[in-house]
Design a protein around this motif. Structure first.
Motif, PDB file in Angstrom:
ATOM      1  N   SER A 129       0.813  -1.214   0.000  1.00  0.00           N
ATOM      2  CA  SER A 129       0.000   0.000   0.000  1.00  0.00           C
ATOM      3  C   SER A 129       0.845   1.260   0.000  1.00  0.00           C
ATOM      4  N   GLY A 130       1.917   1.270   0.775  1.00  0.00           N
ATOM      5  CA  GLY A 130       2.741   2.464   0.877  1.00  0.00           C
ATOM      6  C   GLY A 130       3.771   2.588  -0.231  1.00  0.00           C
ATOM      7  N   ALA A 131       4.697   1.625  -0.289  1.00  0.00           N
ATOM      8  CA  ALA A 131       5.774   1.695  -1.279  1.00  0.00           C
ATOM      9  C   ALA A 131       5.292   1.333  -2.675  1.00  0.00           C
ATOM     10  N   GLY A 132       4.393   0.334  -2.770  1.00  0.00           N
ATOM     11  CA  GLY A 132       3.946  -0.119  -4.077  1.00  0.00           C
ATOM     12  C   GLY A 132       2.913   0.784  -4.720  1.00  0.00           C
ATOM     13  N   TRP A 133       1.973   1.283  -3.920  1.00  0.00           N
ATOM     14  CA  TRP A 133       0.868   2.078  -4.450  1.00  0.00           C
ATOM     15  C   TRP A 133       1.060   3.566  -4.180  1.00  0.00           C
ATOM     16  N   GLY A 134       1.832   3.896  -3.167  1.00  0.00           N
ATOM     17  CA  GLY A 134       2.050   5.295  -2.823  1.00  0.00           C
ATOM     18  C   GLY A 134       0.920   5.922  -2.040  1.00  0.00           C
TER      19      GLY A 134
END
Length: 454
Positions: free
Chosen positions: A26-31
């Protein structure tokens, strides 16, 4: 403290969150910025546990300004603050930080309310300061702060659907993106009632529960049966059912928190509130369960019940599937056709099996979370430990009591301050990661051609 294993537990729980695949995706992959909102919600709960409302209040406002879904925790936080005042007035520390209990007992009745009131007023002042720093600079060109309330109002009303790509009980009935004005199928209303009825029924059958918990279970079962009958006998819309279930959820969580009689249960009830709202409330998104995982990890640090770790693992798996399917279809397909399975709009997903698996798992985890929360907040509850359970000689005993129940002076959270080496490690890690993350980040060329999503 490290000699009691508290530091090791904190290190383990921190690693579980840091390396959680959902957090990375959610954070690193999707931003997405859910992790930032979750951080301030976590700080809010920790400060509340320590009785530091001067910090808890501005931290919560920061979370709300990050994402409006943080408002879902507002009623429980308000209840926790009110009960802190009740405990301060009575001089009994049921909902106060343990160190404040001893001080209150040495003073006349109600004497502890003045420091709490002072702390609350400071918190309100800091909230105003946070609001001024984060909102006013953006309000100059908009003619006042009214734009923020309009924005939040539009955001909350912009998705008038039963569920918005959230794999929950609505999704299992094929109601993804179904208009909120449509009539609720009677079978769905019965399923919503069963969602809370069966966990309460299972707990009520245990011979070890106290009278107050048994009464609460009976009330929950009655509410579940009434919900099912209302939907089956009368034609009501999704929005009406959602409002009814949200009110029911708030009442259930409030009663469970009060019955628990200890502020230690705040993280657990916060996670329960979010899980119930995600599965029973309308207009939910796929990432709304995000904060529940860190709240469960914090709850384990306080409750020492192994079942809480299983809940965190199960919610991680279900939410990871949900978020992964949404992100995958957005990248590969995009537009309205990239939504998850939505029979109302004729959208057939190539990942339907995983989507329905996520929805089924979310429903199961909802029932388990309710059962465990009711079980741990009962008067004679003691946490479950597999290692201790296997070594017990008494077949009638179910769990062993943790060390903090025997030591009333034990702090809620480890009182370990960061030293020079700790700050040095944090600084070095930050600098190293910043160099790797920002080096050649993005492109120096601006887009020359437009792309219109159809």
């Amino acid at each position: 403290k490290s000699e009691t294993g508290a530091f090791g537990t904190a290190l383990m729980l921190g690693a579980l969150y840091l390396l959680n695949p959902l957090i990375v995706l959610s954070g690193a992959g999707w931003g997405q910025s859910d992790g930032v909102m979750t951080l301030f919600l976590l700080l809010t709960v920790i400060f509340a546990l320590e009785g530091k409302w001067r910090f808890a209040l501005p931290a919560y406002l920061t979370a709300v300004l990050m994402k409006p879904q943080a408002l879902m925790f507002g009623p429980l936080g308000m209840l926790a603050l009110i009960l802190s005042y009740v405990s301060a007035y009575r001089g009994a520390g049921a909902f106060m930080q343990k160190e404040a209990v001893g001080k209150a007992a040495e003073k006349p009745r109600g004497a502890a309310m003045l420091p709490l009131l002072k702390d609350t007023l400071i918190g309100l002042g800091l909230m105003a300061a946070v609001f001024g720093v984060m909102v006013i600079p953006f309000s100059v060109a908009k003619g006042g702060v009214g734009w923020l309330f309009e924005l939040y109002g539009k955001t909350m009303n912009s998705y008038s659907y039963a569920t918005v790509n959230a794999c929950n009980l609505y999704f299992l009935f094929g109601l993804n993106w179904a208009p909120a004005s449509d009539a609720v199928p009677g079978l769905l209303a019965c399923a919503m009632g069963a969602l809370i009825l069966f966990p309460a029924l299972a707990l009520s059958l245990k011979k070890t529960i106290d009278k107050k918990t048994r009464i609460l279970c009976l009330c929950v079962m009655f509410a579940g049966a009434l919900t099912g009958l209302t939907g089956a006998l009368f034609s009501i819309s999704f929005s009406a059912l959602s409002s009814l279930l949200i009110a029911l959820t708030l009442a259930l969580v409030a009663a469970n928190y009060i019955l628990g009689g200890d502020i230690r249960h705040l993280p657990l009830n916060g996670a329960l509130l979010l899980v119930l709202l995600f599965n029973m409330g309308g207009m939910m998104h796929e990432r709304y369960l995000f904060p529940a995982i860190i709240l469960l990890l914090l709850s384990y640090a306080l409750e020492k019940d192994a079942r809480i770790l299983l809940l965190a693992a199960g919610l991680t798996a279900s939410t990871l599937l949900n978020v992964g399917c949404v992100l995958s279809r957005n990248i590969r397909i995009g537009g309205s056709s990239g939504h998850l399975t939505a029979p109302a709009y004729g959208i057939e997903s190539d990942m339907a099996a995983l989507e329905y698996l996520s929805a089924a798992l979310n429903v199961l985890m909802c029932m388990l979370t309710l059962y465990v929360s009711l079980d741990l907040c009962r008067g004679n509850a003691v946490p479950y430990s597999p290692k201790a359970a296997s070594s017990r000689k008494d077949e009638g005993a179910e769990r062993v009591s943790p060390s903090y129940l025997a030591d009333e002076k034990a702090p809620l959270l480890p009182s370990r301050r960061m030293g020079f080496k700790d700050w040095l490690i944090v600084l070095a890690t930050t600098v190293l990661y910043a160099g790797l993350a920002f080096w050649h980040l993005g492109s120096t060329k601006s887009p020359q051609t437009e792309y219109v999503f159809g």
